[in-house]
Design a protein around this motif. Structure first.
Motif, PDB file in Angstrom:
ATOM      1  N   GLU A  95       0.820  -1.208   0.000  1.00 57.95           N
ATOM      2  CA  GLU A  95       0.000   0.000   0.000  1.00 57.95           C
ATOM      3  C   GLU A  95       0.855   1.259   0.000  1.00 57.95           C
ATOM      4  N   THR A  96       1.957   1.249   0.745  1.00 55.05           N
ATOM      5  CA  THR A  96       2.832   2.426   0.784  1.00 55.05           C
ATOM      6  C   THR A  96       3.420   2.717  -0.584  1.00 55.05           C
ATOM      7  N   LEU A  97       3.840   1.686  -1.292  1.00 53.20           N
ATOM      8  CA  LEU A  97       4.402   1.883  -2.635  1.00 53.20           C
ATOM      9  C   LEU A  97       3.344   2.349  -3.615  1.00 53.20           C
ATOM     10  N   LYS A  98       2.124   1.855  -3.487  1.00 55.59           N
ATOM     11  CA  LYS A  98       1.057   2.306  -4.383  1.00 55.59           C
ATOM     12  C   LYS A  98       0.829   3.807  -4.239  1.00 55.59           C
ATOM     13  N   ARG A  99       0.778   4.278  -3.011  1.00 57.29           N
ATOM     14  CA  ARG A  99       0.571   5.710  -2.790  1.00 57.29           C
ATOM     15  C   ARG A  99       1.784   6.521  -3.255  1.00 57.29           C
ATOM     16  N   PHE A 100       2.977   5.987  -3.032  1.00 58.70           N
ATOM     17  CA  PHE A 100       4.188   6.712  -3.417  1.00 58.70           C
ATOM     18  C   PHE A 100       4.278   6.879  -4.924  1.00 58.70           C
ATOM     19  N   PHE A 101       4.122   5.810  -5.680  1.00 57.00           N
ATOM     20  CA  PHE A 101       4.256   5.888  -7.134  1.00 57.00           C
ATOM     21  C   PHE A 101       3.115   6.668  -7.767  1.00 57.00           C
ATOM     22  N   SER A 102       1.910   6.586  -7.212  1.00 52.04           N
ATOM     23  CA  SER A 102       0.803   7.375  -7.755  1.00 52.04           C
ATOM     24  C   SER A 102       1.031   8.868  -7.522  1.00 52.04           C
ATOM     25  N   LYS A 103       1.625   9.246  -6.376  1.00 54.67           N
ATOM     26  CA  LYS A 103       1.962  10.647  -6.128  1.00 54.67           C
ATOM     27  C   LYS A 103       3.069  11.123  -7.073  1.00 54.67           C
ATOM     28  N   VAL A 104       4.060  10.259  -7.329  1.00 52.34           N
ATOM     29  CA  VAL A 104       5.120  10.618  -8.271  1.00 52.34           C
ATOM     30  C   VAL A 104       4.537  10.886  -9.651  1.00 52.34           C
ATOM     31  N   ALA A 105       3.603  10.044 -10.098  1.00 51.36           N
ATOM     32  CA  ALA A 105       2.964  10.251 -11.397  1.00 51.36           C
ATOM     33  C   ALA A 105       2.173  11.557 -11.421  1.00 51.36           C
ATOM     34  N   ARG A 106       1.499  11.889 -10.333  1.00 51.68           N
ATOM     35  CA  ARG A 106       0.717  13.127 -10.265  1.00 51.68           C
ATOM     36  C   ARG A 106       1.619  14.351 -10.402  1.00 51.68           C
ATOM     37  N   TYR A 107       2.685  14.384  -9.607  1.00 50.85           N
ATOM     38  CA  TYR A 107       3.561  15.553  -9.643  1.00 50.85           C
ATOM     39  C   TYR A 107       4.330  15.641 -10.957  1.00 50.85           C
ATOM     40  N   GLY A 108       4.574  14.506 -11.605  1.00 55.22           N
ATOM     41  CA  GLY A 108       5.203  14.542 -12.921  1.00 55.22           C
ATOM     42  C   GLY A 108       4.328  15.240 -13.941  1.00 55.22           C
ATOM     43  N   VAL A 109       3.028  14.946 -13.938  1.00 56.28           N
ATOM     44  CA  VAL A 109       2.089  15.604 -14.848  1.00 56.28           C
ATOM     45  C   VAL A 109       1.981  17.095 -14.527  1.00 56.28           C
ATOM     46  N   LEU A 110       1.976  17.446 -13.250  1.00 53.05           N
ATOM     47  CA  LEU A 110       1.895  18.859 -12.874  1.00 53.05           C
ATOM     48  C   LEU A 110       3.127  19.633 -13.341  1.00 53.05           C
ATOM     49  N   ILE A 111       4.304  19.044 -13.226  1.00 52.22           N
ATOM     50  CA  ILE A 111       5.522  19.722 -13.679  1.00 52.22           C
ATOM     51  C   ILE A 111       5.479  19.950 -15.186  1.00 52.22           C
ATOM     52  N   ILE A 112       5.022  18.950 -15.933  1.00 51.54           N
ATOM     53  CA  ILE A 112       4.903  19.107 -17.387  1.00 51.54           C
ATOM     54  C   ILE A 112       3.914  20.218 -17.730  1.00 51.54           C
ATOM     55  N   SER A 113       2.818  20.305 -16.982  1.00 49.65           N
ATOM     56  CA  SER A 113       1.814  21.353 -17.231  1.00 49.65           C
ATOM     57  C   SER A 113       2.389  22.742 -16.968  1.00 49.65           C
ATOM     58  N   ILE A 114       3.144  22.900 -15.886  1.00 52.30           N
ATOM     59  CA  ILE A 114       3.725  24.206 -15.567  1.00 52.30           C
ATOM     60  C   ILE A 114       4.746  24.620 -16.615  1.00 52.30           C
ATOM     61  N   VAL A 115       5.552  23.678 -17.083  1.00 51.75           N
ATOM     62  CA  VAL A 115       6.514  23.994 -18.148  1.00 51.75           C
ATOM     63  C   VAL A 115       5.793  24.413 -19.420  1.00 51.75           C
ATOM     64  N   ALA A 116       4.678  23.765 -19.753  1.00 53.33           N
ATOM     65  CA  ALA A 116       3.902  24.138 -20.940  1.00 53.33           C
ATOM     66  C   ALA A 116       3.303  25.528 -20.794  1.00 53.33           C
ATOM     67  N   VAL A 117       2.876  25.878 -19.580  1.00 55.89           N
ATOM     68  CA  VAL A 117       2.323  27.225 -19.343  1.00 55.89           C
ATOM     69  C   VAL A 117       3.402  28.288 -19.542  1.00 55.89           C
ATOM     70  N   LEU A 118       4.575  28.048 -19.017  1.00 55.59           N
ATOM     71  CA  LEU A 118       5.669  29.010 -19.195  1.00 55.59           C
ATOM     72  C   LEU A 118       6.036  29.154 -20.663  1.00 55.59           C
ATOM     73  N   ALA A 119       5.937  28.068 -21.416  1.00 52.13           N
ATOM     74  CA  ALA A 119       6.230  28.144 -22.853  1.00 52.13           C
ATOM     75  C   ALA A 119       5.220  29.022 -23.574  1.00 52.13           C
ATOM     76  N   GLN A 120       4.006  29.126 -23.031  1.00 52.76           N
ATOM     77  CA  GLN A 120       2.991  29.992 -23.632  1.00 52.76           C
ATOM     78  C   GLN A 120       3.432  31.456 -23.636  1.00 52.76           C
ATOM     79  N   PHE A 121       4.237  31.835 -22.664  1.00 51.78           N
ATOM     80  CA  PHE A 121       4.682  33.227 -22.547  1.00 51.78           C
ATOM     81  C   PHE A 121       6.082  33.435 -23.124  1.00 51.78           C
TER      82      PHE A 121
END
Length: 282
Positions: free
Chosen positions: A59-85
């Motif tokens: 269970e601990t690993l499931k939560r850890f890897f799912s959080k890593v995937a979430r923050y990975g998508v958020l980082i990609i989104s923020i980089v795409a937003v900065l590219a807009q400007f």
């Protein structure tokens, strides 16, 4: 005057064009952020459910890897937003890489514990409720975390061990296997009947339902000591019964030997006194 008016009019047109251009950029950035947060949540839930289908995945690993995937998508989104400007994303990624390297060097010990915790959760050398001995640490596993593992010692003490210490030490798991062997060795006098001692021990083993028939119990003379002959009985029990069975059989063996007149001698030495004439000759 007409030149001033023309300059003002040109400035207003440029400002209007910039406003229109940046308004679209801001609108696109907002859309990207919203889409990024939604996608991050979807990826997190999908990762958690997908890992949950893996049998035995912690269970601990499931939560850890799912959080890593979430923050990975958020980082990609923020980089795409900065590219807009018009921000150069290559420099941002390089800065993030340098920052990650610096943080990794500063938290080297912590990251080592996290890596060790992941390996412990994946390979499972021990589970919650099992009694283990790993280097200088021993006790019953209470909780396995990403940074440290909580144990309860045999005398009820709280033990918190870094995962790296457990991972880098040989682990002896006393609870993992279903059955376990035990030896009870008792010293008898050299003048006592060895066959009677072996028969007595064999009778005790045969009368205890906790002792397994296979592998079959056996008795033998294990050692000829300085003061006693070591008679040993070897048997197998289920792991949960091991400790109490050994205590009960050891006590029963002492009582049975006493009842049959088989002595359990104390350590002793034979001292030979040399008389004065013999000492002079020596």
């Amino acid at each position: 005057m007409s030149g001033l008016m023309a300059a003002v009019s040109g400035g207003m047109q440029q400002a209007g064009a910039l406003a229109v251009e940046y308004s679209f950029s801001i609108l696109g950035a907002i859309i990207l952020l919203i889409a990024g947060f939604v996608a991050a949540g979807v990826v997190e839930r999908a990762s958690y459910r997908g890992l949950g289908r893996v049998r035995g995945f912690d269970e601990t690993l499931k939560r850890f890897f799912s959080k890593v995937a979430r923050y990975g998508v958020l980082i990609i989104s923020i980089v795409a937003v900065l590219a807009q400007f018009g921000v150069q994303t290559a420099s941002i990624l390089a800065a993030l890489g340098a920052a990650g390297l610096a943080i990794g060097l500063a938290l080297q010990g912590t990251l080592q514990n996290i890596a060790a915790g992941i390996m412990l959760l994946v390979l499972r050398p021990f589970r919650v409720g099992e009694y283990v001995d790993a280097g200088s640490v021993s006790g019953t596993i209470v909780e396995i975390g990403l940074f440290a593992t909580e144990l309860k010692s045999i005398d009820g003490l709280f033990v918190l061990a870094p995962n790296s210490e457990l991972w880098n030490s040989p682990v002896t798991n006393y609870s993992r296997n279903a059955v376990r062997r035990a030896d009870i060795s008792i010293g008898i006098g050299y003048d006592d009947d060895i066959d009677l001692a072996q028969t007595t021990l064999a009778g005790l083993i045969d009368g205890d339902d906790r002792v397994l028939a296979e592998p079959a119990p056996t008795t033998f003379v294990g050692e000829l000591g300085d003061s006693a002959v070591a008679v040993t009985v070897r048997y197998w029990t289920k792991t949960p019964d091991w400790f109490q069975t050994k205590l009960d059989l050891t006590k029963a063996a002492k009582l049975a030997f006493d009842a049959r007149g088989i002595s359990i001698p104390f350590p002793q030495r034979d001292v030979h006194l040399i008389g004065q004439p013999q000492a002079q000759n020596a």
